[in-house]
Design an enzyme around this catalytic site. Structure first.
Site, PDB file in Angstrom:
ATOM      1  N   ASN A  36      -0.411   4.021  24.396  1.00 53.89           N
ATOM      2  CA  ASN A  36      -0.794   5.429  24.513  1.00 53.89           C
ATOM      3  C   ASN A  36       0.233   6.162  25.360  1.00 53.89           C
ATOM      4  O   ASN A  36       0.892   5.553  26.209  1.00 53.89           O
ATOM      5  CB  ASN A  36      -2.166   5.560  25.179  1.00 53.89           C
ATOM      6  CG  ASN A  36      -3.303   5.136  24.280  1.00 53.89           C
ATOM      7  OD1 ASN A  36      -3.173   5.079  23.066  1.00 53.89           O
ATOM      8  ND2 ASN A  36      -4.442   4.829  24.878  1.00 53.89           N
ATOM      9  N   ARG A  74      -4.815   1.488  19.027  1.00 59.20           N
ATOM     10  CA  ARG A  74      -3.853   0.442  19.385  1.00 59.20           C
ATOM     11  C   ARG A  74      -4.306  -0.926  18.898  1.00 59.20           C
ATOM     12  O   ARG A  74      -3.509  -1.700  18.381  1.00 59.20           O
ATOM     13  CB  ARG A  74      -3.625   0.413  20.904  1.00 59.20           C
ATOM     14  CG  ARG A  74      -2.899   1.649  21.425  1.00 59.20           C
ATOM     15  CD  ARG A  74      -2.825   1.661  22.934  1.00 59.20           C
ATOM     16  NE  ARG A  74      -4.185   1.585  23.484  1.00 59.20           N
ATOM     17  CZ  ARG A  74      -4.476   1.266  24.731  1.00 59.20           C
ATOM     18  NH1 ARG A  74      -3.521   0.994  25.585  1.00 59.20           N
ATOM     19  NH2 ARG A  74      -5.724   1.230  25.137  1.00 59.20           N
TER      20      ARG A  74
END
Length: 105
Positions: free
Chosen positions: A48, A30
């Site tokens: 996520n 990320r």
């Protein structure tokens, strides 16, 4: 598609949803996605999922979105092992709905 829509698709803004499969959690995916999207001038988000994938939305100039799609499919974070990336709901837009590219938790 009209000629105007074709032109807008080439030089205008687009949005697309993405999902990346593989070893993409616990490898700073990320953070690297946010960094790359910001470098490309893109807006949107990444997070996520409970299924072990990473999902998000990209918004920005078509060329930058295309570059980011390749990055999500082939590069990712240094320790990631990308199996595949899926893209859905790609559409031309007039304005970005986001101010920045954020990591959602």
């Amino acid at each position: 598609m009209s000629a105007a829509a074709t032109v807008n698709k080439k030089i205008g803004l687009i949005t697309t949803d993405f999902e990346v499969f593989g070893k993409v959690q616990g490898v700073y995916f990320r953070k690297h996605t946010q960094r790359r999207a910001t470098e490309l001038g893109l807006k949107g988000w990444v997070m996520n999922t409970a299924q072990g994938t990473v999902i998000g939305q990209l918004q920005g100039p078509q060329g930058a979105v295309e570059d980011m799609k390749v990055w999500l499919q082939k590069v990712g974070s240094p320790k990631a092992k990308i199996e595949k990336a899926a893209f859905r709901n790609e559409l031309p837009i007039n304005n970005c709905a986001f101010r920045t590219f954020e990591i959602r938790r």
